[in-house]
Motif scaffolding. Structure first.
Motif, PDB file in Angstrom:
ATOM      1  N   SER A 104      18.570   1.582  -3.059  1.00 32.34           N
ATOM      2  CA  SER A 104      18.619   2.650  -3.739  1.00 32.34           C
ATOM      3  C   SER A 104      19.072   3.910  -2.809  1.00 32.34           C
ATOM      4  O   SER A 104      18.761   4.199  -1.748  1.00 32.34           O
ATOM      5  N   LEU A 105      20.213   4.548  -3.380  1.00 29.47           N
ATOM      6  CA  LEU A 105      20.944   5.343  -2.837  1.00 29.47           C
ATOM      7  C   LEU A 105      20.179   6.808  -2.671  1.00 29.47           C
ATOM      8  O   LEU A 105      20.229   7.565  -1.773  1.00 29.47           O
ATOM      9  N   GLY A 106      19.326   7.142  -3.495  1.00 26.37           N
ATOM     10  CA  GLY A 106      18.325   8.014  -3.578  1.00 26.37           C
ATOM     11  C   GLY A 106      17.246   7.996  -2.401  1.00 26.37           C
ATOM     12  O   GLY A 106      16.886   9.087  -1.801  1.00 26.37           O
ATOM     13  N   ILE A 107      16.902   6.739  -2.338  1.00 22.94           N
ATOM     14  CA  ILE A 107      15.919   6.506  -1.147  1.00 22.94           C
ATOM     15  C   ILE A 107      16.678   6.843   0.103  1.00 22.94           C
ATOM     16  O   ILE A 107      15.946   7.304   1.065  1.00 22.94           O
ATOM     17  N   LEU A 108      17.831   6.275   0.300  1.00 21.22           N
ATOM     18  CA  LEU A 108      18.686   6.699   1.587  1.00 21.22           C
ATOM     19  C   LEU A 108      18.830   8.105   1.678  1.00 21.22           C
ATOM     20  O   LEU A 108      18.649   8.724   2.907  1.00 21.22           O
ATOM     21  N   GLY A 131      11.884  -5.126  -0.418  1.00 21.66           N
ATOM     22  CA  GLY A 131      11.460  -4.255  -1.572  1.00 21.66           C
ATOM     23  C   GLY A 131      10.636  -3.024  -1.503  1.00 21.66           C
ATOM     24  O   GLY A 131      10.777  -2.478  -0.409  1.00 21.66           O
ATOM     25  N   GLU A 132       9.746  -3.011  -2.176  1.00 21.78           N
ATOM     26  CA  GLU A 132       8.882  -1.887  -2.076  1.00 21.78           C
ATOM     27  C   GLU A 132       7.910  -1.976  -0.878  1.00 21.78           C
ATOM     28  O   GLU A 132       7.516  -0.836  -0.346  1.00 21.78           O
ATOM     29  N   MET A 168      15.928   1.274   2.390  1.00 22.52           N
ATOM     30  CA  MET A 168      16.281   2.052   1.430  1.00 22.52           C
ATOM     31  C   MET A 168      16.200   1.443  -0.007  1.00 22.52           C
ATOM     32  O   MET A 168      16.598   1.778  -0.896  1.00 22.52           O
ATOM     33  N   GLY A 169      15.780   0.160  -0.064  1.00 22.03           N
ATOM     34  CA  GLY A 169      15.506  -0.629  -1.261  1.00 22.03           C
ATOM     35  C   GLY A 169      16.687  -0.630  -2.114  1.00 22.03           C
ATOM     36  O   GLY A 169      16.489  -0.697  -3.385  1.00 22.03           O
ATOM     37  N   VAL A 224      10.114  -0.303   1.876  1.00 17.51           N
ATOM     38  CA  VAL A 224      10.238   1.046   1.743  1.00 17.51           C
ATOM     39  C   VAL A 224       8.750   1.596   2.345  1.00 17.51           C
ATOM     40  O   VAL A 224       8.753   2.715   3.113  1.00 17.51           O
ATOM     41  N   GLY A 225       7.874   1.241   1.879  1.00 18.08           N
ATOM     42  CA  GLY A 225       6.438   1.781   2.097  1.00 18.08           C
ATOM     43  C   GLY A 225       6.300   1.450   3.590  1.00 18.08           C
ATOM     44  O   GLY A 225       5.715   2.560   4.150  1.00 18.08           O
ATOM     45  N   ALA A 226       6.544   0.497   4.177  1.00 15.96           N
ATOM     46  CA  ALA A 226       6.297   0.115   5.642  1.00 15.96           C
ATOM     47  C   ALA A 226       6.954   0.901   6.522  1.00 15.96           C
ATOM     48  O   ALA A 226       6.686   1.564   7.524  1.00 15.96           O
ATOM     49  N   THR A 227       8.425   1.299   6.091  1.00 18.06           N
ATOM     50  CA  THR A 227       9.172   2.081   6.944  1.00 18.06           C
ATOM     51  C   THR A 227       8.848   3.702   6.783  1.00 18.06           C
ATOM     52  O   THR A 227       8.696   4.198   7.714  1.00 18.06           O
ATOM     53  N   LEU A 228       8.310   4.130   5.460  1.00 22.34           N
ATOM     54  CA  LEU A 228       7.710   5.608   5.506  1.00 22.34           C
ATOM     55  C   LEU A 228       6.372   5.692   6.408  1.00 22.34           C
ATOM     56  O   LEU A 228       6.318   6.665   6.960  1.00 22.34           O
TER      57      LEU A 228
END
Length: 471
Positions: free
Chosen positions: A263-267, A205-206, A260-261, A209-213
Motif C-alpha cells: 500500500s502506497l498510503g502505508i508507505l 500482510g497485516e 508497507m503491505g 505492518v503491525g509488527a513494524t509499527l
C-alpha cells in the motif's frame, strides 16, 4: 524552483557536509576558521570544528611515513610526527625485523621481561603475530583523532529487535546483553546509526505492518528514554545538529518491504513516522525478474517522499531496474564484494560499477559471513568497492545485534578505530576516509531530500494499487 536547482547543484558538487578537497592533515593557521566549517562534537561531548580546510587533532602530517609504510599525500607537519616516528620499531617488527631491546622492546614494560625471551624463537614468533593483530597505541590514537572529526555513520543495526528479547536494559550506562550501547558507540565514534525495522521471516500482510509499527514505537521509546545519548533524526541537517550536541543520531530503517503491505498510503504513513529506507528484496513486485509496474510506482513514490531504496539481497534485474527508475541515489545497506567472497547479498563488479555510475552507496557489513573473519578481510572489501564503484560510493555497516558473527577485533560497536587504523596503514587519504565514515551517507541523504522536494512540485501522491497494475 531556481533556488532549489541551485541547491541541488551545490549538493551534487559536494559543498554540503562533504570532506575537504585537500588533505586535512594540513592544518589552518592559528585562530583561523575556514568558510563553511561546522562545529563538531567529539566523543567526549566537547566541540571542535570540521569543514573545508579544518584540521583534526592528531591527523597525520602529509608527506610523513605512517607505521607500515603508508605515505601521506602532501607536504606539511603536525604535532604527532614525533609519535609516528617513535612507532617505527613497531613497523619494523611487522616487516619481520628483530625487535629492539630497551624500554620499547620485549624487556620493557610493554612486553615480557628477561633475556630468555630473545633466545626463544617460538616466543619471538608469537610476539610478531600479536604485533600484527593488535595495532600499536600510536596508530589507534591517530584513528581516534581522525574519528573525533569524521565520525562513523553506520548503515545497519539490529538493536530494536534485540531489545525486544531483553526484560530490561539501560543503553546509557552500558548493556551487556547487546553489542551496541551508548558507551560503546562513543568509544567507536559512531555519530549516526540506522536502526533496522526488519522482522523475522514469515511475517506478511497485516501482521508485518503491525509488527513494524511496534518496532517503530519501541525505537521512539528507547530514544526518548536516553535523551543524553540518543536523538531521533529525519534528515542530514538534523544528523549534524545531533552530532554537534553530543548525541548519536538515530535514523529509522531500513524496514522490510512487507512493512508497507503493498500500500502506497502505508508507505507515506511510515515516512511521516520517520522511516528513511525500505528494503525491496522479497517483495512480490521486486522479484527475480525485476520490478513490476507496481514496483516502479513504489520506487517513484519513495523518491517523492524521500525514502531510500535499499537493494541489499535484491536480484540483479531488480537492482538494475531500480537504478534506472530512481531519481534519488540507491543504497545497499549490507553488501560487500562478491569477487572476494561469494554471498547472495554481495555485489559482483558489474553491479558495483553500475552503482557507482548512479552515485549510489554500497555499505560494507562487518560480518564474518560476508566479508571474512579478520579486520584485513573487511579492509580488502572496502578497498575493492572503492576501486570499482569509486570513493564516493562506499560506506560502513556494522550489522551489530543482527544475529550474525563478526570478524575478530570488530566484535561490537566500539571497534571502528581498529578498522580505520588498518585503512590508514594501507595509505587511505583523509578525504577518502572522511567520505567512507561520514560524507557519503550525508550526501545520499541530502540528495534524497532534494529529490523529494523537487518531486513534490510536479507529482501528486500516487493512489495506484497493486491489483490494478499487476493484476
Amino acid at each position: 524552483m531556481a533556488d532549489l536547482q541551485d541547491e541541488l547543484r551545490a549538493g551534487e558538487a559536494g559543498e554540503l557536509d562533504t570532506p575537504p578537497t585537500t588533505d586535512t592533515r594540513r592544518g589552518p593557521g592559528p585562530g583561523h576558521l575556514p568558510p563553511g566549517a561546522e562545529p563538531m562534537a567529539g566523543s567526549d561531548g566537547t566541540t571542535g570544528t570540521a569543514g573545508p580546510g579544518a584540521a583534526a587533532p592528531g591527523i597525520v602530517a602529509p608527506g610523513t611515513v605512517r607505521p607500515g609504510g603508508a605515505v601521506a599525500a602532501a607536504a606539511g607537519t603536525d604535532k604527532h610526527t614525533e609519535a609516528r616516528t617513535a612507532g617505527a620499531p613497531t613497523a619494523a617488527r611487522r616487516s619481520g625485523e628483530p625487535p629492539p631491546s630497551g624500554p620499547s622492546g620485549p624487556s620493557g614494560p610493554s612486553g615480557p621481561s628477561g633475556p630468555s625471551v630473545l633466545s626463544e624463537p617460538s616466543v619471538l614468533s608469537e610476539v610478531s603475530v600479536l604485533s600484527e593483530v593488535s595495532e600499536p597505541p600510536d596508530e589507534l590514537a591517530e584513528a581516534h583523532a581522525f574519528l573525533d572529526v569524521h565520525p562513523v555513520a553506520d548503515g545497519y543495526s539490529g538493536l530494536p529487535w534485540a531489545l525486544r528479547e531483553l526484560p530490561r536494559f539501560d543503553l546509557e550506562l552500558g548493556e551487556g546483553g547487546v553489542d551496541t550501547d551508548v558507551p560503546r558507540m562513543r568509544k567507536g565514534h559512531i555519530g549516526a546509526l540506522f536502526w533496522s525495522l526488519h522482522l523475522p521471516e514469515g511475517l506478511t500482510g497485516e501482521w508485518a505492518v503491525g509488527a513494524t509499527l511496534e518496532q517503530l514505537d519501541l525505537v521512539r521509546t528507547v530514544v526518548d528514554g536516553h535523551p543524553e545519548g540518543l536523538r531521533l533524526v529525519h534528515s542530514a541537517g538534523e544528523i549534524t545538529d545531533a552530532r554537534n550536541r553530543g548525541r548519536v543520531a538515530v535514523l529509522l530503517g531500513p524496514a522490510g518491504a512487507p512493512a508497507m503491505g503493498d500500500s502506497l498510503g502505508i508507505l507515506r504513513a511510515l515516512h511521516v513516522l520517520g522511516l528513511k529506507a525500505l528494503t525491496l528484496a522479497g517483495a512480490s513486485w521486486a522479484s527475480g525478474s525485476g520490478l513490476s509496474r507496481f514496483g516502479k510506482e513504489v520506487v517513484r513514490e519513495m523518491n517523492r517522499v524521500g525514502v531510500l531504496a535499499d537493494l541489499s539481497g535484491a536480484s540483479e534485474p531488480t537492482i538494475r531496474r531500480v537504478i534506472a527508475v530512481s531519481r534519488a541515489p540507491v543504497v545497499c545497506t549490507r553488501s560487500a564484494a562478491d569477487a572476494l567472497r561469494s554471498h547472495p547479498a554481495n555485489l559482483p563488479d558489474d553491479l558495483l560499477s553500475a552503482l557507482g555510475e548512479a552515485h549510489g552507496l554500497c555499505m560494507v557489513p562487518l560480518t564474518a559471513e560476508q566479508t571474512g573473519p579478520s579486520v584485513r578481510d573487511v579492509a580488502d572489501h572496502l578497498e575493492h568497492v572503492r576501486k570499482i564503484a569509486g570513493p564516493e560510493c562506499v560506506g560502513l555497516s556494522g550489522a551489530y545485534d543482527s544475529g550474525v558473527a563478526h570478524p575478530q577485533d570488530l566484535t561490537d560497536a566500539s571497534c571502528y578505530p581498529r578498522l580505520v587504523a588498518e585503512l590508514m596503514r594501507r595509505g587511505w587519504s583523509d578525504t577518502d576516509l572522511a567520505l567512507l565514515t561520514w560524507g557519503n551517507v550525508q550526501r545520499v541523504l541530502r540528495s534524497a531530500d532534494f529529490t523529494a522536494r523537487a518531486a513534490k512540485d510536479r507529482r501528486q501522491p500516487s493512489t495506484a494499487r497493486i491489483a490494478e497494475l499487476d493484476g
